[in-house]
Design a protein around this motif. Sequence first.
Motif, PDB file in Angstrom:
ATOM      1  N   ASP A  53      64.618   1.577  25.237  1.00  8.70           N
ATOM      2  CA  ASP A  53      63.496   2.565  26.062  1.00  8.70           C
ATOM      3  C   ASP A  53      64.723   3.603  26.349  1.00  8.70           C
ATOM      4  N   GLU A  54      66.294   3.001  27.162  1.00 13.43           N
ATOM      5  CA  GLU A  54      67.009   3.610  27.106  1.00 13.43           C
ATOM      6  C   GLU A  54      67.170   5.277  26.164  1.00 13.43           C
ATOM      7  N   GLN A  55      67.527   4.326  25.513  1.00 13.93           N
ATOM      8  CA  GLN A  55      67.560   5.065  23.625  1.00 13.93           C
ATOM      9  C   GLN A  55      66.253   6.378  23.629  1.00 13.93           C
ATOM     10  N   ARG A  56      65.672   5.977  23.763  1.00 15.78           N
ATOM     11  CA  ARG A  56      64.505   6.663  22.947  1.00 15.78           C
ATOM     12  C   ARG A  56      63.762   7.497  24.113  1.00 15.78           C
ATOM     13  N   THR A  57      64.108   7.122  25.981  1.00 15.07           N
ATOM     14  CA  THR A  57      63.936   7.960  26.609  1.00 15.07           C
ATOM     15  C   THR A  57      64.585   9.056  27.103  1.00 15.07           C
ATOM     16  N   GLY A  58      66.304   8.594  27.194  1.00 19.83           N
ATOM     17  CA  GLY A  58      66.880   8.919  27.847  1.00 19.83           C
ATOM     18  C   GLY A  58      67.314   8.759  29.583  1.00 19.83           C
ATOM     19  N   PHE A  59      66.544   7.291  29.938  1.00 18.89           N
ATOM     20  CA  PHE A  59      66.513   6.914  30.871  1.00 18.89           C
ATOM     21  C   PHE A  59      67.072   4.986  30.920  1.00 18.89           C
ATOM     22  N   PRO A  60      67.887   4.865  31.582  1.00 18.48           N
ATOM     23  CA  PRO A  60      69.023   5.588  33.218  1.00 18.48           C
ATOM     24  C   PRO A  60      70.127   6.538  32.136  1.00 18.48           C
ATOM     25  N   PRO A  61      69.725   7.581  32.665  1.00 21.91           N
ATOM     26  CA  PRO A  61      71.506   8.839  32.535  1.00 21.91           C
ATOM     27  C   PRO A  61      72.544   8.316  33.044  1.00 21.91           C
ATOM     28  N   LYS A  62      73.472   8.142  32.420  1.00 25.97           N
ATOM     29  CA  LYS A  62      75.173   7.666  32.413  1.00 25.97           C
ATOM     30  C   LYS A  62      75.258   8.301  34.183  1.00 25.97           C
ATOM     31  N   SER A  63      74.674   8.893  34.430  1.00 26.23           N
ATOM     32  CA  SER A  63      75.293  10.135  36.168  1.00 26.23           C
ATOM     33  C   SER A  63      74.303   8.162  37.328  1.00 26.23           C
ATOM     34  N   LEU A  64      73.431   7.762  36.036  1.00 23.82           N
ATOM     35  CA  LEU A  64      72.563   6.337  37.227  1.00 23.82           C
ATOM     36  C   LEU A  64      72.804   5.037  36.851  1.00 23.82           C
ATOM     37  N   ARG A  65      74.677   5.044  36.098  1.00 20.92           N
ATOM     38  CA  ARG A  65      75.001   3.699  35.260  1.00 20.92           C
ATOM     39  C   ARG A  65      76.118   3.796  35.743  1.00 20.92           C
ATOM     40  N   PRO A  66      76.263   3.163  36.812  1.00 22.70           N
ATOM     41  CA  PRO A  66      75.155   2.517  38.232  1.00 22.70           C
ATOM     42  C   PRO A  66      74.464   3.288  39.102  1.00 22.70           C
ATOM     43  N   PRO A  67      73.405   3.159  39.598  1.00 21.39           N
ATOM     44  CA  PRO A  67      73.652   1.594  39.986  1.00 21.39           C
ATOM     45  C   PRO A  67      72.656   0.541  39.190  1.00 21.39           C
ATOM     46  N   PHE A  68      72.152   1.192  38.077  1.00 16.95           N
ATOM     47  CA  PHE A  68      71.456   0.730  36.891  1.00 16.95           C
ATOM     48  C   PHE A  68      72.864   0.064  36.008  1.00 16.95           C
ATOM     49  N   VAL A  69      72.914  -1.663  35.797  1.00 21.01           N
ATOM     50  CA  VAL A  69      74.187  -1.525  35.217  1.00 21.01           C
ATOM     51  C   VAL A  69      74.089  -2.508  33.649  1.00 21.01           C
ATOM     52  N   LEU A  70      75.171  -2.689  32.889  1.00 18.67           N
ATOM     53  CA  LEU A  70      74.377  -2.673  31.783  1.00 18.67           C
ATOM     54  C   LEU A  70      74.563  -4.603  31.553  1.00 18.67           C
ATOM     55  N   SER A 154      66.519  18.599  43.594  1.00 20.52           N
ATOM     56  CA  SER A 154      67.304  18.423  43.354  1.00 20.52           C
ATOM     57  C   SER A 154      67.382  18.314  42.229  1.00 20.52           C
ATOM     58  N   ASN A 155      68.398  17.571  41.536  1.00 19.59           N
ATOM     59  CA  ASN A 155      68.304  17.216  39.843  1.00 19.59           C
ATOM     60  C   ASN A 155      67.962  15.867  39.827  1.00 19.59           C
ATOM     61  N   CYS A 156      67.378  15.717  38.805  1.00 17.77           N
ATOM     62  CA  CYS A 156      66.422  14.464  38.395  1.00 17.77           C
ATOM     63  C   CYS A 156      67.711  13.301  38.023  1.00 17.77           C
ATOM     64  N   ASP A 157      68.447  13.872  37.243  1.00 14.29           N
ATOM     65  CA  ASP A 157      69.518  12.624  36.982  1.00 14.29           C
ATOM     66  C   ASP A 157      70.459  12.349  38.056  1.00 14.29           C
ATOM     67  N   GLU A 158      70.476  12.246  38.920  1.00 14.10           N
ATOM     68  CA  GLU A 158      71.239  12.189  39.966  1.00 14.10           C
ATOM     69  C   GLU A 158      69.845  11.716  41.570  1.00 14.10           C
ATOM     70  N   LEU A 159      69.024  11.517  40.802  1.00 10.19           N
ATOM     71  CA  LEU A 159      68.337  10.693  42.543  1.00 10.19           C
ATOM     72  C   LEU A 159      68.053   9.180  42.226  1.00 10.19           C
ATOM     73  N   LEU A 160      68.394   8.810  43.550  1.00 16.36           N
ATOM     74  CA  LEU A 160      68.527   7.086  43.322  1.00 16.36           C
ATOM     75  C   LEU A 160      67.533   7.108  42.801  1.00 16.36           C
ATOM     76  N   PRO A 161      66.848   5.671  42.073  1.00 12.23           N
ATOM     77  CA  PRO A 161      65.744   5.106  42.374  1.00 12.23           C
ATOM     78  C   PRO A 161      65.091   4.167  42.141  1.00 12.23           C
ATOM     79  N   VAL A 162      65.588   4.048  43.789  1.00 15.67           N
ATOM     80  CA  VAL A 162      64.628   3.899  44.640  1.00 15.67           C
ATOM     81  C   VAL A 162      64.344   4.441  46.067  1.00 15.67           C
ATOM     82  N   PHE A 163      62.715   3.713  46.470  1.00 15.96           N
ATOM     83  CA  PHE A 163      62.458   4.337  48.016  1.00 15.96           C
ATOM     84  C   PHE A 163      61.865   3.475  48.938  1.00 15.96           C
TER      85      PHE A 163
END
Length: 227
Positions: A53-70, A154-163
């Motif tokens: 899905d990351e390869q298809r959509t580009g999410f999560p971008p490298k700037s959010l890895r972490p908090p997303f961890v392989l 805001s830059n969407c590639d830098e938004l913490l993916p939590v609310f």
Amino acid sequence: MNAGYRLIGPNKCGATKAYNGLAYAKEDDPTITILFDINAEIAGIQTRIKVSDEQRTGFPPKSLRPPFVLDGKDNDSYVLTAYFEDPSKICTEQRRERLEVKSTGENLWIQTGSSPSEVMKIAKNQSDISAPWVEGKCFVTMGMHYWYNTTADSNCDELLPVFLLYNGGRLNGFGFVALADIESAYYEHPEYKDFKMFMKEVPKCLESKGRISTTHVYMTRPLLNYC
């Protein structure tokens, strides 16, 4: 573990560097996984995005890895983790005191780094929350939303993916956000026009994202959430 759940990670607590706990997913959809501590109590929750899905959509971008961890078998997914108890104690013999209230938990830690030692503890009282958390809007049955360091520019590639969600001045929920259209029964799919119900100032970058994917996690019954 029953009710269609299966262990999807190592069968020893602490055996993976990506998170602490034993991860279980329901049926064949690991988009949401439940973490248990060494005492078989719920200790946290995760959302997982497949590498495909990351390869298809580009999410999560490298700037959010972490908090997303392989993580995952053959490193096939990116995982974002939230804990209901101190992650440093999840895989030890120390048993936490059982909660007196009927809820999943009273505390929340968000893993922000590549290991469970790198976490952000969330304020339990709404009066204690401070910048860079930004107050959003109240939505009945959800709560008062808070977003991390958001502005119109805001830059969407830098938004913490939590609310975060507060009701009656207390933290009682939160949510995960994936700025991509990820298919899963656990996700709902708001669009740019919907965010004005949850944010006072909506980042303009969301307009180009189309359908995104969010899920809410409630620590108490959401029908009682009136902000």
